[in-house]
Design an enzyme around this catalytic site. Structure first.
Site, PDB file in Angstrom:
ATOM      1  N   SER A 115       0.769  -1.064  -0.130  1.00  0.00           N
ATOM      2  CA  SER A 115      -0.289  -0.039  -0.090  1.00  0.00           C
ATOM      3  C   SER A 115       0.891   1.277  -0.013  1.00  0.00           C
ATOM      4  O   SER A 115       1.944   1.221   0.622  1.00  0.00           O
ATOM      5  CB  SER A 115      -1.000  -0.254   1.059  1.00  0.00           C
ATOM      6  OG  SER A 115      -1.184   1.276   1.597  1.00  0.00           O
ATOM      7  N   GLN A 136       1.385   0.007  -4.931  1.00  0.00           N
ATOM      8  CA  GLN A 136       0.007   0.643  -5.303  1.00  0.00           C
ATOM      9  C   GLN A 136       0.315   2.280  -4.823  1.00  0.00           C
ATOM     10  O   GLN A 136       0.760   2.589  -3.946  1.00  0.00           O
ATOM     11  CB  GLN A 136      -0.933   0.131  -4.259  1.00  0.00           C
ATOM     12  CG  GLN A 136      -2.268   0.773  -4.420  1.00  0.00           C
ATOM     13  CD  GLN A 136      -2.571   2.036  -3.035  1.00  0.00           C
ATOM     14  OE1 GLN A 136      -2.221   1.860  -1.961  1.00  0.00           O
ATOM     15  NE2 GLN A 136      -2.872   3.229  -3.504  1.00  0.00           N
ATOM     16  N   THR A 164      -4.736   3.005  -7.619  1.00  0.00           N
ATOM     17  CA  THR A 164      -6.128   2.965  -7.016  1.00  0.00           C
ATOM     18  C   THR A 164      -6.794   4.277  -7.282  1.00  0.00           C
ATOM     19  O   THR A 164      -6.268   5.430  -6.950  1.00  0.00           O
ATOM     20  CB  THR A 164      -5.879   2.910  -5.431  1.00  0.00           C
ATOM     21  OG1 THR A 164      -5.435   1.553  -5.079  1.00  0.00           O
ATOM     22  CG2 THR A 164      -7.095   2.765  -4.798  1.00  0.00           C
ATOM     23  N   ARG A 173     -16.173   6.547   7.388  1.00  0.00           N
ATOM     24  CA  ARG A 173     -15.942   5.116   8.071  1.00  0.00           C
ATOM     25  C   ARG A 173     -16.547   5.527   9.483  1.00  0.00           C
ATOM     26  O   ARG A 173     -15.969   6.075  10.372  1.00  0.00           O
ATOM     27  CB  ARG A 173     -14.751   4.683   8.034  1.00  0.00           C
ATOM     28  CG  ARG A 173     -14.115   4.485   6.647  1.00  0.00           C
ATOM     29  CD  ARG A 173     -13.015   4.067   6.531  1.00  0.00           C
ATOM     30  NE  ARG A 173     -12.634   4.030   5.057  1.00  0.00           N
ATOM     31  CZ  ARG A 173     -11.398   4.012   4.445  1.00  0.00           C
ATOM     32  NH1 ARG A 173     -10.330   4.042   5.166  1.00  0.00           N
ATOM     33  NH2 ARG A 173     -11.110   4.101   3.138  1.00  0.00           N
ATOM     34  N   LYS A 260      -7.051  -0.011  -9.939  1.00  0.00           N
ATOM     35  CA  LYS A 260      -7.937  -0.544  -8.803  1.00  0.00           C
ATOM     36  C   LYS A 260      -8.957   0.080  -8.676  1.00  0.00           C
ATOM     37  O   LYS A 260      -8.965   1.416  -8.329  1.00  0.00           O
ATOM     38  CB  LYS A 260      -6.795  -1.188  -7.672  1.00  0.00           C
ATOM     39  CG  LYS A 260      -7.651  -1.494  -6.277  1.00  0.00           C
ATOM     40  CD  LYS A 260      -6.640  -1.923  -5.506  1.00  0.00           C
ATOM     41  CE  LYS A 260      -7.106  -2.329  -4.180  1.00  0.00           C
ATOM     42  NZ  LYS A 260      -7.671  -1.354  -3.433  1.00  0.00           N
ATOM     43  N   HIS A 284     -13.136  -0.990  -2.981  1.00  0.00           N
ATOM     44  CA  HIS A 284     -12.006  -0.837  -1.704  1.00  0.00           C
ATOM     45  C   HIS A 284     -12.743  -1.446  -0.291  1.00  0.00           C
ATOM     46  O   HIS A 284     -12.614  -0.935   0.495  1.00  0.00           O
ATOM     47  CB  HIS A 284     -12.190   0.862  -1.443  1.00  0.00           C
ATOM     48  CG  HIS A 284     -10.777   1.156  -1.079  1.00  0.00           C
ATOM     49  ND1 HIS A 284      -9.983   1.639  -1.941  1.00  0.00           N
ATOM     50  CD2 HIS A 284     -10.268   1.237   0.076  1.00  0.00           C
ATOM     51  CE1 HIS A 284      -8.819   2.261  -1.136  1.00  0.00           C
ATOM     52  NE2 HIS A 284      -8.957   1.909  -0.144  1.00  0.00           N
ATOM     53  N   ARG A 287     -15.278   0.323   1.782  1.00  0.00           N
ATOM     54  CA  ARG A 287     -14.624   1.380   2.560  1.00  0.00           C
ATOM     55  C   ARG A 287     -14.919   2.805   2.091  1.00  0.00           C
ATOM     56  O   ARG A 287     -14.720   3.597   2.892  1.00  0.00           O
ATOM     57  CB  ARG A 287     -13.343   1.238   3.030  1.00  0.00           C
ATOM     58  CG  ARG A 287     -12.972  -0.025   3.501  1.00  0.00           C
ATOM     59  CD  ARG A 287     -11.600  -0.598   3.503  1.00  0.00           C
ATOM     60  NE  ARG A 287     -10.703   0.232   4.444  1.00  0.00           N
ATOM     61  CZ  ARG A 287     -10.605   0.157   5.907  1.00  0.00           C
ATOM     62  NH1 ARG A 287     -11.389  -0.700   6.469  1.00  0.00           N
ATOM     63  NH2 ARG A 287     -10.062   0.761   6.571  1.00  0.00           N
TER      64      ARG A 287
END
Ligand SMILES: Cc1cc2nc3c(=O)[nH]c(=O)nc-3n(C[C@H](O)[C@H](O)[C@H](O)COP(=O)(O)O)c2cc1C
Length: 391
Positions: A115, A136, A164, A173, A260, A284, A287
């Site tokens: 990540s 990523q 991404t 969230r 992505k 994702h 999320r």
């Protein structure tokens, strides 16, 4: 599993059981940070239940004594069609979590994708030698920084770049709001008290907590103060991202480039035209945009749009070997798993991630055997039950 396996391994007999152990091992805010999704978590739940809506139609009389789970992606042979996907702050779940997960993935013969928000830097990850490794990235307001990360990934020998696209604004969230969990995590007295109920985790992390940072964003000579970096990061992401940015990245990055976060077949088509090498159908992990379709539901239209020109991968809610087989039957080349690696880390670090991958391997192998299939290429739409076929 052998009778001499450690107790945690015997108790982690499935991905869901592993999740249960992780819940017991982690402070609530940390567990929820990984486990939760955006708003009402509808997409998060649908990701998993969409697999229940598909059924496998076996033909066991084809005889499948041994099964070969390997797949080839971008010229590399993987021993199973499950990839460890990018998850930020893995180092919060186990000291040096990213490097533990990368080593476990390499030992299992599959890809580890780092990540952007890893605790260790991409160079530190590369120093493990774990491969294949993917990196990523995001598109930043400062396009120079996007370029810099990409060039660093190339210099550090990453095999593929994953852009991404579904995170240019941060999802809402609500579990994190309820728990007072912030990025960067705060480590004041109140937080330590909440963590004290998980003494195993706190003890394990005692030397690591004050070193939690976003390794890729630390500038040479700059203190790795996560607060300063996180402030900078939030303002770094650019919602004005467009296909022009994909084209720019395509020019800079010579290796396989994947997008992505693709759900719409129209985007999939454009991606092929712009020279993208692979797609990851993803929301994702529920999320970001709550109300987006389950990845499995979005997959067939994307596969159709791409018409076999580039591989289509998917992630979101893959919790069983049977889920992987269903995704492959709908045209996916492989699946990524996000949360399961964090649960594996939380329970036993590198061994936990290795065990997580072994659960998928065992389950996929059993499903193929029960379906009378000897190799991954033998999985196709005919494996899925449709009512009319029965009539
Ligand atoms: C804690 C956490 C952090 C994540 N961080 C990133 C990230 O930094 N970049 C990214 O592209 N996706 C990130 N994701 C999304 C995952 O790559 C993946 O799309 C998602 O988790 C897949 O769903 P699953 O968890 O149901 O397997 C993250 C997911 C979680 C749970």
């Amino acid at each position: 599993m052998s009778g001499t396996a450690p107790a945690w391994q015997r108790r982690a007999y499935s991905i869901d059981a592993l999740r249960g152990l992780a819940r017991g091992a982690l402070p609530r805010p940390v567990f929820d940070f990984a486990d939760g999704g955006a708003e009402d978590e509808v997409t998060l739940r649908r990701n998993e239940t969409a697999f229940d809506d598909r059924q496998l139609l076996p033909q066991p009389l084809r005889g499948a004594v041994t099964r070969d789970l390997s797949v080839t992606l971008f010229g590399k042979r993987l021993s199973l069609p499950v990839i460890v996907g990018p998850t930020g702050l893995a180092g919060l779940f186990w000291p040096d979590g990213e490097r533990c997960a990368a080593r476990a993935a390499a030992a299992a013969g599959t890809v580890f994708c780092l990540s952007h928000g890893s605790v260790c830097s991409l160079e530190q990850l590369a120093a493990t030698g774990a491969a294949p490794r993917w990196m990523q990235v995001f598109v930043y307001r400062d396009r120079g920084f996007t370029r810099e990360l990409t060039e660093r990934a190339a210099a550090a020998g990453f095999d593929a770049l994953v852009l991404t696209t579904d995170n240019q604004l941060l999802g809402n969230r609500e579990r994190d709001i309820r728990n007072g969990f912030a990025i960067p995590p705060r480590f004041g007295l109140a937080e330590y008290l909440s963590m004290a109920v998980r003494p195993g985790w706190l003890w394990r992390m005692r030397g690591a907590l004050n070193r939690i940072t976003f390794g890729n964003y630390v500038r040479p000579g700059e203190a790795d103060d996560i607060r300063a970096i996180a402030g900078r990061m939030a303002s770094l992401l650019d919602p004005s991202m467009s296909w022009k940015d994909v084209e720019e990245l395509r020019k800079i990055w010579k290796g396989p480039l994947l997008l992505k976060g693709v759900l719409h077949p129209a985007e999939a088509k454009i991606a092929v035209e712009r020279g993208v090498d692979g797609l990851i159908v993803s929301n994702h992990g529920g999320r970001q945009l709550d109300g987006a379709p389950a990845s499995l539901e979005a997959l067939p239209a994307v596969v159709h749009a791409v018409a076999g020109k580039i591989p289509v991968l998917m992630d979101g809610g893959v919790r069983r070997g049977a889920d992987v087989v269903k995704a492959l039957a709908l045209g996916a080349a492989a699946c990524l798993v996000g949360r399961p690696q964090l649960w594996g880390l939380a329970v036993a670090g590198e061994a936990g991630v290795a065990h997580m991958l072994e659960i998928y391997r065992r389950e996929i192998d059993r499903v193929l055997g029960l379906c009378g299939i000897t190799r991954i290429a033998g999985i196709d739409r005919n494996l899925l039950f449709t009512q009319h076929r029965q009539e």
